[in-house]
Design an enzyme around this catalytic site. Structure first.
Site, PDB file in Angstrom:
ATOM      1  N   GLU A   1       4.073  -5.638   8.810  1.00  0.00           N
ATOM      2  CA  GLU A   1       2.448  -5.365   7.998  1.00  0.00           C
ATOM      3  C   GLU A   1       1.763  -6.530   7.413  1.00  0.00           C
ATOM      4  OE1 GLU A   1       2.503  -0.249   6.821  1.00  0.00           O
ATOM      5  OE2 GLU A   1       3.060  -2.205   5.260  1.00  0.00           O
TER       6      GLU A   1
ATOM      7  N   HIS B   1       1.035  -1.197   0.102  1.00  0.00           N
ATOM      8  CA  HIS B   1      -0.218  -0.199  -0.119  1.00  0.00           C
ATOM      9  C   HIS B   1       1.116   1.504  -0.365  1.00  0.00           C
ATOM     10  CE1 HIS B   1       0.238  -0.375   4.290  1.00  0.00           C
ATOM     11  NE2 HIS B   1       0.721   0.485   4.515  1.00  0.00           N
TER      12      HIS B   1
ATOM     13  N   HIS C   1      -1.664   4.047   9.933  1.00  0.00           N
ATOM     14  CA  HIS C   1      -0.568   4.969   9.912  1.00  0.00           C
ATOM     15  C   HIS C   1      -0.948   6.890  11.047  1.00  0.00           C
ATOM     16  CE1 HIS C   1      -0.311   2.265   6.948  1.00  0.00           C
ATOM     17  NE2 HIS C   1       1.431   1.966   7.365  1.00  0.00           N
TER      18      HIS C   1
ATOM     19  N   HIS D   1       9.641  -4.272   4.668  1.00  0.00           N
ATOM     20  CA  HIS D   1      10.132  -3.162   3.938  1.00  0.00           C
ATOM     21  C   HIS D   1      10.802  -2.166   5.690  1.00  0.00           C
ATOM     22  CE1 HIS D   1       5.722  -1.762   4.888  1.00  0.00           C
ATOM     23  NE2 HIS D   1       6.239  -0.944   4.452  1.00  0.00           N
TER      24      HIS D   1
HETATM   25  C1  DHB Z   1       6.018   3.306   2.451  1.00  0.00           C
HETATM   26  C2  DHB Z   1       5.619   2.580   2.959  1.00  0.00           C
HETATM   27  C3  DHB Z   1       4.869   1.710   3.640  1.00  0.00           C
HETATM   28  O1  DHB Z   1       3.725   0.206   4.158  1.00  0.00           O
HETATM   29  C4  DHB Z   1       3.538   3.348   3.668  1.00  0.00           C
HETATM   30  O2  DHB Z   1       2.814   3.006   4.566  1.00  0.00           O
HETATM   31  C5  DHB Z   1       4.553   4.267   3.624  1.00  0.00           C
HETATM   32  C6  DHB Z   1       5.372   4.372   2.886  1.00  0.00           C
HETATM   33  C7  DHB Z   1       7.084   3.249   1.175  1.00  0.00           C
HETATM   34  O3  DHB Z   1       8.113   2.576   1.476  1.00  0.00           O
HETATM   35  O4  DHB Z   1       7.460   4.413   1.390  1.00  0.00           O
HETATM   36 FE    FE Z   2       1.971   1.094   5.701  1.00  0.00          FE
END
Ligand code: DHB
Ligand code: FE
Length: 285
Positions: free
Chosen positions: A238, A12, A59, A191
């Protein structure tokens, strides 16, 4: 009776919203990611779901660190989006299905989940980006948002999120209205957005998670939250949303599509479609 047609897992990342607004889907940076979606569109066109239950994490648009429910379910007939500061346009509201929401809330609480019930709920990029990716014409179905805390520790475990999904799946399969329901898990895969390991991605672990999601999701419940943080990055947790999505598929599950591309922004971008067959038969057994 309602029928659970299948589940989709998708990243997302907010900058996807910018790419959509600017029509960059075929630019070299974006193409390998957006190319993962026509098979999803064809699957949706075939299954025509009436409702999507969306497991995602807020978030900070709706819940902040001062008050963070572990599990929250929307019980509204409309869910608005607002400006989160990512420079992406505010989306039009998503329709809800409050009657179905209350049915899910009743059954999950009855199963021992302490749900925060939200008769008003804002939905952020974790809901809106997946809807825009899956229904690019903006004709998305009614949603039931299920927010899982993946932000403020202590987080619910992999096993607990999988069990929440199973409870939601049982609730859906017992809903008397003739609805076709799909479930969505958003975020991930690996991530990390800040700290020393910012930019961390782990393709091996992502591959294992996607392989096991269809075949043997319970095997993934052996990972503790600290282990998931270590293996998938601080925001890779996540994946809990994907575990809940998978838990809701209570029938015979087959993977019908998968795409994986590194990176989109700081994130390993993944998409998966899981078909769910024979829910009613399984429940009768
Ligand atoms: C990014 C990834 C995310 O899951 C999010 O909520 C906000 C930013 C990113 O990789 O930029
Ligand atoms: Fe996210």
């Amino acid at each position: 009776m309602a029928r659970i047609v299948g589940g989709v897992g998708t990243t997302h990342v907010p900058s996807i919203g910018k790419a959509i607004t600017e029509g960059k889907q075929t630019d070299s940076y974006w193409k390998p990611f957006f190319d993962g979606f026509p098979p999803v569109h064809r699957w949706i066109a075939r299954e025509k779901p009436d409702v999507a239950v969306v497991f995602s994490n807020d978030h900070g648009l709706n819940f902040f660190l001062d008050k963070m429910p572990t599990f929250a379910i929307g019980a509204a007939n409309e869910y608005r989006n607002e400006d989160e500061g990512w420079g992406i346009p505010v989306s039009h509201a998503a329709k809800g299905n409050a009657a179905l929401s209350w049915h899910i809330i009743n059954d999950t609480v009855n199963d021992g989940f302490d749900i925060t019930m939200c008769q008003e709920m804002l939905v952020d990029h974790a809901v809106m980006i997946p809807l825009q990716l899956m229904w690019p014409m903006g004709d998305w179905p009614a949603i039931v948002p299920v927010a899982i805390n993946t932000v403020q520790h202590p987080l619910p475990s992999m096993a607990r999120c999988y069990e929440l999904g199973r409870s939601v799946g049982r609730a859906l399969a017992s809903y008397p209205e003739d609805l076709k329901i799909m479930v969505i898990g958003t975020g991930g895969l690996s991530h990390q957005l800040d700290g020393k390991r910012a930019g961390f991605i782990n393709k091996d672990f992502d591959t294992l998670c996607m392989d096991q999601l269809a075949a043997d999701p319970e095997s993934l419940t052996r990972y503790s939250i600290p282990e998931v943080v270590e293996l998938a990055g601080a925001q890779g947790v996540e994946f809990l949303n994907w575990m809940a999505m998978r838990g809701a598929l209570t029938g015979q599950v087959t993977q019908v599509h998968r795409n994986y591309h590194i990176p989109i922004s700081n994130t390993a971008a993944a998409t998966i479609v899981l078909e769910n067959a024979g829910t009613a038969a399984r429940h009768a057994a």
